[in-house]
Design an enzyme around this catalytic site. Structure first.
Site, PDB file in Angstrom:
ATOM      1  N   ALA A  78       0.865  -1.151   0.053  1.00  0.00           N
ATOM      2  CA  ALA A  78       0.067  -0.027   0.051  1.00  0.00           C
ATOM      3  C   ALA A  78       0.794   1.173   0.198  1.00  0.00           C
ATOM      4  O   ALA A  78       1.711   1.329   0.782  1.00  0.00           O
ATOM      5  CB  ALA A  78      -0.949  -0.037   1.301  1.00  0.00           C
ATOM      6  N   ALA A  79       0.695   2.090  -0.951  1.00  0.00           N
ATOM      7  CA  ALA A  79       1.387   3.373  -0.842  1.00  0.00           C
ATOM      8  C   ALA A  79       0.688   4.253  -2.038  1.00  0.00           C
ATOM      9  O   ALA A  79      -0.216   3.805  -2.900  1.00  0.00           O
ATOM     10  CB  ALA A  79       2.897   2.997  -1.462  1.00  0.00           C
ATOM     11  N   TYR A 145       7.644  11.708  -4.296  1.00  0.00           N
ATOM     12  CA  TYR A 145       7.384  10.536  -3.990  1.00  0.00           C
ATOM     13  C   TYR A 145       8.751   9.511  -3.728  1.00  0.00           C
ATOM     14  O   TYR A 145       8.704   8.656  -2.784  1.00  0.00           O
ATOM     15  CB  TYR A 145       6.886   9.629  -5.352  1.00  0.00           C
ATOM     16  N   PHE A 171      12.377  -1.647  -9.783  1.00  0.00           N
ATOM     17  CA  PHE A 171      12.649  -0.603 -10.693  1.00  0.00           C
ATOM     18  C   PHE A 171      11.242  -0.273 -11.521  1.00  0.00           C
ATOM     19  O   PHE A 171      10.262  -1.056 -11.156  1.00  0.00           O
ATOM     20  CB  PHE A 171      14.004  -0.721 -11.720  1.00  0.00           C
ATOM     21  N   ASN A 172      11.268   0.404 -12.455  1.00  0.00           N
ATOM     22  CA  ASN A 172      10.101   0.498 -13.262  1.00  0.00           C
ATOM     23  C   ASN A 172       9.520  -1.046 -13.597  1.00  0.00           C
ATOM     24  O   ASN A 172      10.328  -1.657 -14.090  1.00  0.00           O
ATOM     25  CB  ASN A 172      10.164   1.262 -14.495  1.00  0.00           C
TER      26      ASN A 172
END
Length: 303
Positions: A78-79, A145, A171-172
């Site tokens: 959760a973020a 962020y 990473f992405n």
């Protein structure tokens, strides 16, 4: 009754379970026989035995859920993860204080799980000129962020002596089901609809894109590994620019998109090249194989 029949299933609490990553991870864990308890933040659905409402900004709520579940494992996803989110303070309320509330709930209820896996982000590295960022690189975040994730990591380090925690720095990554305000889904949707044009920012930013299915497998494997009290990158080590992704999608679909660079989408704080070293991840969970990004793109376009 034999002991094997009396054995309770492993209980795993997943925060942010309804999110992009959570949906894949929950499916994996359930497939492995975990009794997964998912948490969700909204008020628009009823609670069930396996889906509980959790406001991680509320210490009382965190304690209540921890007492009710007493999980063997915790995966904290959760973020607030969209860099362009409107209220900067929300990043810190949710990403830092929310994580602290969860850890304090373990302490307050006298519960020590077998492992707590906490998702951070490779954005904490900031603008690093390296094609293989490893876990020893300094944290130099360049937006709220990333700063909130770096602050969260620093706070979590103070708990390493008290709880078996592993911090994952993905990473992405992308895949089916990711919101279209993220870059790759936006590109995929434009090709799928055969739009005449697309507006993007800097086409030459390069990212180490993983497949969400690979990230979910990595989290699952790390959760039950022996690793604790450390941080590990989750990445492939291979960066792609938006220009390369556009070209590949065009080849796969036979469709040409007119690309307009919108200056409003070019953030001054954009990290130019972000590619990680997966060496530590491979040493900890060698069984988890990366999915080539072109396969991910093909999978997304086929949806």
């Amino acid at each position: 009754m034999s002991s094997s029949h009396a054995k309770q299933p492993v209980r795993t609490l997943v925060t942010g379970a309804s999110g992009f990553t959570g949906r894949y991870l929950v499916e994996n864990l359930a497939g492995r026989g975990h009794a997964v308890i998912e948490t969700f933040a909204g008020h628009d659905e009823p609670e069930t035995a396996t889906r509980l409402r959790l406001d991680i900004t509320s210490p009382e709520n965190c304690r209540h859920v921890m007492e009710a579940v007493r999980p063997d494992y915790i995966v904290h996803l959760a973020a607030i993860s969209f860099v362009g989110h409107d209220d900067p303070l929300d990043f810190y309320r949710v990403n830092v204080i929310g994580t602290l509330n969860l850890l304090e709930a373990c302490a307050a209820t006298g519960h020590t799980p077998r492992k707590v896996l906490i998702a951070s982000s490779a954005n904490v590295y900031g603008n690093v000129t390296s094609d293989a960022i490893d876990e020893s690189f300094p944290l130099t975040p360049v937006n709220h962020y990333a700063a909130s994730k770096a602050a969260m990591e620093t706070m979590v380090h103070t708990w390493f002596e008290r709880l078996p925690i592993l911090i994952a720095r993905p990473f992405n990554y992308t895949g089916r089901g990711q919101a279209s305000n993220f870059l790759v889904p936006k590109i995929v949707e434009h090709f799928a609809r055969r739009e005449p044009s697309i507006e993007l920012g800097n086409l030459d930013v390069a990212r180490d894109f993983s497949d969400v299915r690979y990230v979910a497998r990595a989290y699952e494997a790390l959760l039950t590994s022996d690793a604790a009290g450390e941080t590990v990158n989750v990445c492939t080590g291979t960066p792609y620019t938006l220009r390369e992704i556009l070209s590949a999608a065009s080849d796969m679909t036979g469709h040409k998109l007119q690309v307009h660079v919108n200056p409003a989408f070019v953030r001054q704080t954009d990290v130019k090249v972000l590619a990680g070293s997966p060496a530590k991840l491979r040493s900890l969970v060698p069984e988890v194989q990366a999915i080539p990004f072109m396969d991910t793109l093909r999978w997304m376009l086929a949806a």
